[in-house]
Design an enzyme around this catalytic site. Structure first.
Site, mmCIF file in Angstrom:
data_model
loop_
_atom_site.group_PDB
_atom_site.id
_atom_site.type_symbol
_atom_site.label_atom_id
_atom_site.label_comp_id
_atom_site.label_asym_id
_atom_site.label_seq_id
_atom_site.Cartn_x
_atom_site.Cartn_y
_atom_site.Cartn_z
ATOM 1 N N PHE A 1 2.305 30.899 -3.925
ATOM 2 C CA PHE A 1 1.398 30.274 -4.890
ATOM 3 C C PHE A 1 1.258 31.210 -6.085
ATOM 4 O O PHE A 1 1.868 32.292 -6.116
ATOM 5 C CB PHE A 1 0.027 29.993 -4.243
ATOM 6 C CG PHE A 1 -0.744 31.228 -3.862
ATOM 7 C CD1 PHE A 1 -0.447 31.916 -2.701
ATOM 8 C CD2 PHE A 1 -1.770 31.715 -4.677
ATOM 9 C CE1 PHE A 1 -1.156 33.066 -2.346
ATOM 10 C CE2 PHE A 1 -2.491 32.861 -4.328
ATOM 11 C CZ PHE A 1 -2.172 33.528 -3.160
ATOM 12 N N ARG B 1 -11.516 29.397 -1.100
ATOM 13 C CA ARG B 1 -11.200 27.968 -1.257
ATOM 14 C C ARG B 1 -9.771 27.801 -1.773
ATOM 15 O O ARG B 1 -9.359 26.697 -2.092
ATOM 16 C CB ARG B 1 -12.201 27.304 -2.199
ATOM 17 C CG ARG B 1 -13.633 27.380 -1.654
ATOM 18 C CD ARG B 1 -14.536 26.337 -2.205
ATOM 19 N NE ARG B 1 -15.915 26.559 -1.797
ATOM 20 C CZ ARG B 1 -16.461 26.088 -0.660
ATOM 21 N NH1 ARG B 1 -15.748 25.363 0.164
ATOM 22 N NH2 ARG B 1 -17.720 26.334 -0.367
ATOM 23 N N ASP C 1 -10.065 39.792 -2.549
ATOM 24 C CA ASP C 1 -9.930 39.634 -3.995
ATOM 25 C C ASP C 1 -8.610 40.278 -4.355
ATOM 26 O O ASP C 1 -8.296 41.377 -3.895
ATOM 27 C CB ASP C 1 -11.077 40.303 -4.754
ATOM 28 C CG ASP C 1 -11.072 39.847 -6.200
ATOM 29 O OD1 ASP C 1 -11.132 38.634 -6.449
ATOM 30 O OD2 ASP C 1 -10.993 40.710 -7.115
ATOM 31 N N LYS D 1 -4.059 31.188 -0.403
ATOM 32 C CA LYS D 1 -4.588 32.349 0.317
ATOM 33 C C LYS D 1 -4.897 31.988 1.767
ATOM 34 O O LYS D 1 -4.632 32.765 2.672
ATOM 35 C CB LYS D 1 -5.897 32.798 -0.330
ATOM 36 C CG LYS D 1 -5.756 33.685 -1.515
ATOM 37 C CD LYS D 1 -7.149 34.218 -1.841
ATOM 38 C CE LYS D 1 -7.172 35.018 -3.093
ATOM 39 N NZ LYS D 1 -8.521 35.524 -3.366
HETATM 40 P P1 IMP Z 1 -9.068 35.640 -6.672
HETATM 41 O O1 IMP Z 1 -9.209 34.305 -6.015
HETATM 42 O O2 IMP Z 1 -10.131 35.985 -7.637
HETATM 43 O O3 IMP Z 1 -8.793 36.737 -5.677
HETATM 44 O O4 IMP Z 1 -7.774 35.516 -7.608
HETATM 45 C C1 IMP Z 1 -6.525 35.695 -7.110
HETATM 46 C C2 IMP Z 1 -5.522 35.295 -8.173
HETATM 47 O O5 IMP Z 1 -4.556 36.332 -8.275
HETATM 48 C C3 IMP Z 1 -4.761 34.050 -7.754
HETATM 49 O O6 IMP Z 1 -5.353 32.896 -8.288
HETATM 50 C C4 IMP Z 1 -3.381 34.309 -8.323
HETATM 51 O O7 IMP Z 1 -3.368 33.970 -9.676
HETATM 52 C C5 IMP Z 1 -3.252 35.818 -8.199
HETATM 53 N N1 IMP Z 1 -2.716 36.202 -6.887
HETATM 54 C C6 IMP Z 1 -3.321 36.974 -5.944
HETATM 55 N N2 IMP Z 1 -2.559 37.112 -4.853
HETATM 56 C C7 IMP Z 1 -1.464 36.385 -5.097
HETATM 57 C C8 IMP Z 1 -0.301 36.126 -4.322
HETATM 58 O O8 IMP Z 1 -0.147 36.557 -3.165
HETATM 59 N N3 IMP Z 1 0.601 35.345 -4.917
HETATM 60 C C9 IMP Z 1 0.472 34.856 -6.172
HETATM 61 N N4 IMP Z 1 -0.584 35.035 -6.926
HETATM 62 C C10 IMP Z 1 -1.559 35.820 -6.394
#
Ligand code: IMP
Length: 203
Positions: A162, A12, A77, A16
Site C-alpha cells: 500500500f 483504520r 506510526d 497496515k
Molecule cells: P500513519 O497512519 O500516520 O502511520 O501514516 C502512515 C503513512 O506512511 C501511510 O499512509 C503511508 O503513506 C506511509 N507508509 C507507512 N508504512 C508504509 C508501508 O509499509 N508501505 C507504504 N507506505 C507506508
C-alpha cells in the site's frame, strides 16, 4: 510480560491491518481490530497524531484507544523518509499531498504524485521507511522502532502492499515492496522489525 487478553490493533488502515494481523499471528498473539471491537471512527481521532516523532505519535494513538476501551492496545506510526528531502515526508507521509478530501488508493496516488514531483530534480534517491510500534496496557507502556532502507524508483512496480510501496525498492529484497509478497515484506519491513522488537523485548 505475557498478555492473555487479545490486543486491540489501533489502526483504520487496511494495508497496515493486513500486515499487523500477519505479524501478530506469526508471533502467536491474538488481536482484534477497531471495527471488530465496534469502535466507530470519530473526528477526535484525526487529531491524535500531532507530534513530530513517530514514537510520540504511536504512543498517543495507543494511549487514546487504551483509555477508550481498557484493552491492551497496539498502535504503529510509520512513514517514508527520503534522504535528499531531509527526511521528508516522515511523520507527514499520510498527509504529504495535502489532499484531506481523499482516502484509500486515491490518497496513495496523490501522495506518490507529490513524491515524484519533489524528486524530479534529485539524483540521490536513497530512502528508508521507519515505524514506531507502541503498546499501552494497564500501567505499562512500551515503544520500539524498526527501519528498512532502499531507494525510490521513478516508475511504479508491482501491485502489492500500500502507500508508497510500488516506488520503494528494497535493497535487501532486490524488488519493490509493491512486487514483494506480504510474507516477504513482513520479514524485513520497518513494521515487522518494530513489532518483533516490541514482542521480543517485552512479551
Ligand atoms: P500513519 O497512519 O500516520 O502511520 O501514516 C502512515 C503513512 O506512511 C501511510 O499512509 C503511508 O503513506 C506511509 N507508509 C507507512 N508504512 C508504509 C508501508 O509499509 N508501505 C507504504 N507506505 C507506508
Amino acid at each position: 510480560m505475557a498478555s492473555e487478553a487479545p490486543f486491540l490493533i489501533a489502526t483504520r488502515s487496511e494495508g497496515k491491518l493486513r500486515e499487523l494481523n500477519g505479524i501478530l499471528a506469526t508471533a502467536g498473539l491474538r488481536a482484534v481490530n477497531l471495527s471488530q471491537a465496534m469502535i466507530e471512527p470519530t473526528a477526535a481521532e484525526e487529531h491524535i497524531e500531532t507530534f513530530d516523532t513517530f514514537e510520540e505519535n504511536a504512543l498517543a494513538k495507543a494511549r487514546y484507544f487504551h483509555a477508550l476501551t481498557g484493552m491492551p492496545t497496539l498502535a504503529d506510526d510509520s512513514g517514508l523518509c527520503v534522504d535528499s528531502l531531509g527526511g521528508e515526508p516522515g511523520v507527514w507521509s499520510r498527509r504529504f499531498s495535502g489532499r484531506d478530501d481523499l482516502s484509500g488508493q486515491d490518497l496513495d496516488d496523490a501522495n506518490n504524485a507529490k513524491l515524484m514531483a519533489e524528486l524530479a530534480d534529485k539524483t540521490d534517491l536513497r530512502a528508508e521507511y521507519k515505524c514506531a510500534a507502541a503498546f499501552v496496557g494497564d500501567g505499562v507502556e512500551f515503544v520500539e522502532m524498526g527501519e528498512v532502507r532502499g531507494e525510490i524508483v521513478r516508475s511504479p512496480r508491482g501491485e502489492n502492499g500500500f502507500g508508497y510501496d510500488p516506488y520503494f525498492l528494497s535493497s535487501e529484497l532486490g524488488m519493490t515492496f509493491g512486487e514483494a509478497t506480504t510474507e516477504a515484506k513482513e520479514l524485513i519491513s520497518h513494521r515487522g522489525r518494530a513489532i518483533r522488537a516490541l514482542i521480543e523485548k517485552h512479551f
